[in-house]
Design a protein around this motif. Sequence first.
Motif, PDB file in Angstrom:
ATOM      1  N   LEU A  19       0.822  -1.204   0.000  1.00 55.30           N
ATOM      2  CA  LEU A  19       0.000   0.000   0.000  1.00 55.30           C
ATOM      3  C   LEU A  19       0.864   1.266   0.000  1.00 55.30           C
ATOM      4  O   LEU A  19       0.561   2.244  -0.688  1.00 55.30           O
ATOM      5  CB  LEU A  19      -0.959   0.007   1.192  1.00 55.30           C
ATOM      6  N   LEU A  20       1.963   1.216   0.747  1.00 55.29           N
ATOM      7  CA  LEU A  20       2.857   2.374   0.769  1.00 55.29           C
ATOM      8  C   LEU A  20       3.532   2.578  -0.593  1.00 55.29           C
ATOM      9  O   LEU A  20       3.697   3.715  -1.050  1.00 55.29           O
ATOM     10  CB  LEU A  20       3.911   2.209   1.870  1.00 55.29           C
ATOM     11  N   LYS A  47      -8.536  -1.729   7.095  1.00 57.83           N
ATOM     12  CA  LYS A  47      -7.815  -2.059   8.331  1.00 57.83           C
ATOM     13  C   LYS A  47      -6.343  -1.649   8.226  1.00 57.83           C
ATOM     14  O   LYS A  47      -5.785  -1.061   9.157  1.00 57.83           O
ATOM     15  CB  LYS A  47      -7.937  -3.550   8.618  1.00 57.83           C
ATOM     16  N   ILE A  48      -5.725  -1.961   7.085  1.00 61.51           N
ATOM     17  CA  ILE A  48      -4.312  -1.625   6.912  1.00 61.51           C
ATOM     18  C   ILE A  48      -4.129  -0.109   6.862  1.00 61.51           C
ATOM     19  O   ILE A  48      -3.202   0.445   7.471  1.00 61.51           O
ATOM     20  CB  ILE A  48      -3.760  -2.273   5.626  1.00 61.51           C
ATOM     21  N   LEU A  49      -5.010   0.577   6.159  1.00 65.59           N
ATOM     22  CA  LEU A  49      -4.908   2.035   6.060  1.00 65.59           C
ATOM     23  C   LEU A  49      -5.076   2.688   7.429  1.00 65.59           C
ATOM     24  O   LEU A  49      -4.366   3.650   7.758  1.00 65.59           O
ATOM     25  CB  LEU A  49      -5.956   2.569   5.081  1.00 65.59           C
ATOM     26  N   GLY A  56       1.283   7.181  11.624  1.00 68.83           N
ATOM     27  CA  GLY A  56       1.834   8.397  11.036  1.00 68.83           C
ATOM     28  C   GLY A  56       2.477   8.198   9.679  1.00 68.83           C
ATOM     29  O   GLY A  56       3.125   9.115   9.155  1.00 68.83           O
ATOM     30  N   ARG A  57       2.288   7.029   9.094  1.00 65.58           N
ATOM     31  CA  ARG A  57       2.901   6.756   7.792  1.00 65.58           C
ATOM     32  C   ARG A  57       2.074   7.325   6.640  1.00 65.58           C
ATOM     33  O   ARG A  57       2.609   7.644   5.582  1.00 65.58           O
ATOM     34  CB  ARG A  57       3.075   5.241   7.586  1.00 65.58           C
ATOM     35  N   LEU A  58       0.755   7.433   6.841  1.00 62.69           N
ATOM     36  CA  LEU A  58      -0.132   8.002   5.824  1.00 62.69           C
ATOM     37  C   LEU A  58      -1.005   9.077   6.447  1.00 62.69           C
ATOM     38  O   LEU A  58      -1.217   9.115   7.654  1.00 62.69           O
ATOM     39  CB  LEU A  58      -1.022   6.915   5.205  1.00 62.69           C
ATOM     40  N   ASN A  59      -1.512   9.914   5.579  1.00 66.98           N
ATOM     41  CA  ASN A  59      -2.420  10.977   5.975  1.00 66.98           C
ATOM     42  C   ASN A  59      -3.745  10.776   5.255  1.00 66.98           C
ATOM     43  O   ASN A  59      -3.771  10.494   4.058  1.00 66.98           O
ATOM     44  CB  ASN A  59      -1.804  12.328   5.601  1.00 66.98           C
ATOM     45  N   HIS A  60      -4.863  10.906   5.996  1.00 71.36           N
ATOM     46  CA  HIS A  60      -6.186  10.759   5.391  1.00 71.36           C
ATOM     47  C   HIS A  60      -6.773  12.131   5.114  1.00 71.36           C
ATOM     48  O   HIS A  60      -6.741  13.026   5.962  1.00 71.36           O
ATOM     49  CB  HIS A  60      -7.120   9.977   6.316  1.00 71.36           C
ATOM     50  N   SER A  61      -7.302  12.286   3.907  1.00 72.60           N
ATOM     51  CA  SER A  61      -7.932  13.531   3.505  1.00 72.60           C
ATOM     52  C   SER A  61      -9.387  13.267   3.154  1.00 72.60           C
ATOM     53  O   SER A  61      -9.735  12.182   2.662  1.00 72.60           O
ATOM     54  CB  SER A  61      -7.201  14.119   2.288  1.00 72.60           C
ATOM     55  N   SER A  62     -10.232  14.266   3.396  1.00 75.98           N
ATOM     56  CA  SER A  62     -11.653  14.115   3.047  1.00 75.98           C
ATOM     57  C   SER A  62     -11.890  14.293   1.557  1.00 75.98           C
ATOM     58  O   SER A  62     -13.002  14.065   1.068  1.00 75.98           O
ATOM     59  CB  SER A  62     -12.492  15.127   3.823  1.00 75.98           C
ATOM     60  N   GLU A  63     -10.840  14.689   0.818  1.00 75.13           N
ATOM     61  CA  GLU A  63     -10.990  14.870  -0.628  1.00 75.13           C
ATOM     62  C   GLU A  63     -11.344  13.546  -1.291  1.00 75.13           C
ATOM     63  O   GLU A  63     -10.621  12.554  -1.143  1.00 75.13           O
ATOM     64  CB  GLU A  63      -9.709  15.424  -1.236  1.00 75.13           C
TER      65      GLU A  63
END
Length: 399
Positions: A19-20, A47-49, A56-63
Amino acid sequence: MQESGLNNQRVRQLNRQTLLKLVWQHKRLSKSQFAQHTGLSIPAVSKILDELVADGRLNHSSENLSCRGLNGGSYQIPPDGEYILCMNITPTSIESQLCNAQLSALGEFERRAISVPTPQALLAAIEAVWQSQSRNCPGKTINLALGIHGQVDPVTGVSQTMPQAPWRENLEIKYLLEEKLGITVRLDNDCVMLALAEKWQNLANREDFCVINVDYGIGSSFVINRQIYRGNLYGSGQIGHTIVNPDGPLCDCGRYGCLETAASLSALKKQARIWLKSTPSAQPQDPDTLSSAQLIGAWHSGDERVVHWVEESANAIGLSLYNFLNILNINQIWFYGRSCGFGESWLDAIKVRSGFNPFDHSDGLKRNATQINFGQLTRAQQVMGIGYLYAEAALEKEG
């Protein structure tokens, strides 16, 4: 039960890595896109996300990236991380592109001509480019990613040999710059830079491919099973030092008749200078100021001598490439470097001389047939390739 638990843990690690990798390549993806690329179910992806966001490896955006379905937002590498200043370093020039933490370009691509009589002068020139960017980004940490011309030890960060440089000693670039600037420095050979650029920015690449840089010298880098192959002593890719004529000119490596002495731009310019000096009736041209652009221009204008020299150089490259194809069976080749300015006829001559890959004549899919082409990445994208040393280091932490 213990073995099953270990296997499950390894599967989770591999899925996190996958995924990364996708985020580094595509920059921003939705859950459904992750599922499409991986074949995992939406719940498994979710689950992985969630884990990667929590770590802190990924950032979630509402976009939302799709107009269809529920708005689940999108995921990206955290954009507020440290910047990366990517550079391609030779003794005569520094090319640079500033990138954000996601390895997206910031600002304009730059090229500076430099004159560096000593290793200390080269370090000062690198620092000057970094200082210029730092002044434009106050309060921001800017790490360095350096593609270095010549042989490099990427672990110790030492430049071992740098053609064109007036010095011959090793240069501890990583240690000295980290000590002086208080930042992280990663570096590798400039052909590895091109291979990383192709690997991460050209999604159409196969599992195995090769980049060949035909410029002042001739170098190459191999990607095997999607991994850069460096060799135990980090000397992989020295195609320029395959011998094409045992009775040929002396090469800088100490042997005679290497491909570089017959087919590099420096070799072609040397031939042209010798001819100009020995032919008083030649057009008024100072042999010592003959440029690569003038040589390429003479080729395109049909100068008989230059056409002959360049065709011979293409034949030498094609012969080396034929042997290379037979040994490694890597059948996707990308050409880069200023010699690509000779154009399609030069590339066609290489293709003809390289003959064919004997493995092409099996019953395998036609899409696996040998392809030899010019690389399509812009110069800025090529230099940004070295920045992916940081992406690969981040992925290693997941292993």
